[in-house]
Design a protein around this motif. Structure first.
Motif, PDB file in Angstrom:
ATOM      1  N   ASP A  73       0.838  -1.193   0.000  1.00  0.00           N
ATOM      2  CA  ASP A  73       0.000   0.000   0.000  1.00  0.00           C
ATOM      3  C   ASP A  73       0.880   1.254   0.000  1.00  0.00           C
ATOM      4  N   ILE A  74       0.586   2.187  -0.896  1.00  0.00           N
ATOM      5  CA  ILE A  74       1.416   3.388  -1.054  1.00  0.00           C
ATOM      6  C   ILE A  74       1.540   4.170   0.261  1.00  0.00           C
ATOM      7  N   HIS A  75       0.432   4.190   1.033  1.00  0.00           N
ATOM      8  CA  HIS A  75       0.507   4.972   2.276  1.00  0.00           C
ATOM      9  C   HIS A  75       1.457   4.339   3.270  1.00  0.00           C
ATOM     10  N   TYR A  76       1.517   3.014   3.279  1.00  0.00           N
ATOM     11  CA  TYR A  76       2.487   2.347   4.156  1.00  0.00           C
ATOM     12  C   TYR A  76       3.914   2.604   3.678  1.00  0.00           C
ATOM     13  N   LYS A  77       4.082   2.595   2.356  1.00  0.00           N
ATOM     14  CA  LYS A  77       5.430   2.856   1.824  1.00  0.00           C
ATOM     15  C   LYS A  77       5.897   4.256   2.216  1.00  0.00           C
ATOM     16  N   GLN A  78       4.963   5.204   2.099  1.00  0.00           N
ATOM     17  CA  GLN A  78       5.320   6.579   2.444  1.00  0.00           C
ATOM     18  C   GLN A  78       5.551   6.714   3.940  1.00  0.00           C
ATOM     19  N   ALA A  79       4.739   6.006   4.717  1.00  0.00           N
ATOM     20  CA  ALA A  79       4.925   6.026   6.173  1.00  0.00           C
ATOM     21  C   ALA A  79       6.282   5.403   6.523  1.00  0.00           C
TER      22      ALA A  79
END
Ligand code: GLU
Length: 263
Positions: A73-79
């Protein structure tokens, strides 16, 4: 040739790939950073200015939040990169601290380089920092960028930063000794190319093989970075960063690399 480039340059951008700084579990190699900090100090003592472009936020994030390692998930990657960036900078800070050298963090995005007002501010910030003997450390601001609007690789980020700062030289530390006429991991008879003056000619003659075949970020992004800076008259060196004394060895011509020179 490489020793001359280093000795003649006053403003040097040095880029580290994730694999040079950290192992695959995300542990940052602090001994390596400590050794590099000493070499930076030696460069500063010679009147040079150094800007570092450091990858490693994602990989350091995996080291901290290991249960997130497989999340796509992109948001996890960014997190993950937001978590890892702190770990990365803490490691850098601790490496320079014993030498009484301050570091500074700049997280940049693609947009920053196309906006003339932002470019001017970044340039002024960089000039102020280096004039005060501080070592700026740049990474892409991964937590605000999605793939479509990213620079995406720190080879090109280093090139854009070098142009913006009007650097004299860029050194890309990676896991390869430079450019070969074919992939040295596949072909033992691959010949190393020490100097490139005509990048288009070399691109046409070199067998680049599979994408990313020569290293982590891939040779393609390194050649793109070389093309960018050389067109501004800035030479660029691709070399292996595995040796913690690489800067010193390069400045004595004791380590090989490929030098891309303006025509
Ligand atoms: N900005 C990414 C990171 O810190 C690195 C990109 C690259 O390796 O080129 O993880």
């Amino acid at each position: 040739m490489i020793s001359e480039l280093i000795n003649d340059a006053r403003k040097i951008v040095i880029k580290f790939g994730s694999n040079t700084l950290a192992d695959k579990n995300g542990r940052i190699n602090r001994d390596y950073l400590g050794e590099f900090a000493k070499q930076t100090q030696a460069l500063l003592n010679k009147g040079k200015q150094v800007v570092i472009v450091s990858s490693g936020a994602m990989i350091a994030g995996v080291g901290t939040m290991d249960k997130w390692a497989r999340k796509q998930d992109i948001h996890y990657k960014q997190a993950l990169s937001a978590v890892g960036q702190v770990e990365l900078m803490e490691a850098w800070r601790k490496s320079f601290q014993p030498l009484d050298i301050h570091i500074a963090q700049l997280l940049l995005t693609k947009d920053d380089f196309s906006d003339s007002i932002r470019t001017l501010h970044i340039r002024n910030t960089l000039f102020t920092l280096v004039d005060e003997g501080i070592v700026p450390i740049i990474n892409e601001n991964d937590s605000v960028c999605v793939d479509e609007i990213k620079i995406g690789d720190n080879d090109n980020l280093a090139a854009l930063s070098a142009i913006l700062w009007s650097a004299d030289l860029v050194i890309l530390f990676s896991d390869i000794d430079g450019l070969y006429d074919k992939n040295p991991k596949e072909f033992p008879d691959a010949a190393h190319i020490a100097e490139v003056r005509n990048l288009d000619e070399v691109k046409a003659s070199v067998n680049l093989g599979k994408a990313n075949a020569f290293g982590t970020g891939g040779i393609a992004t390194k050649l793109e970075a070389a093309q960018r800076v050389v067109s501004y008259g800035i030479p660029l060196i691709i070399t292996n960063g595995a040796n913690p004394r690489a800067v010193d060895e390069l400045s004595k011509d004791a380590q090989k690399g490929t030098a891309f020179l303006p025509q």
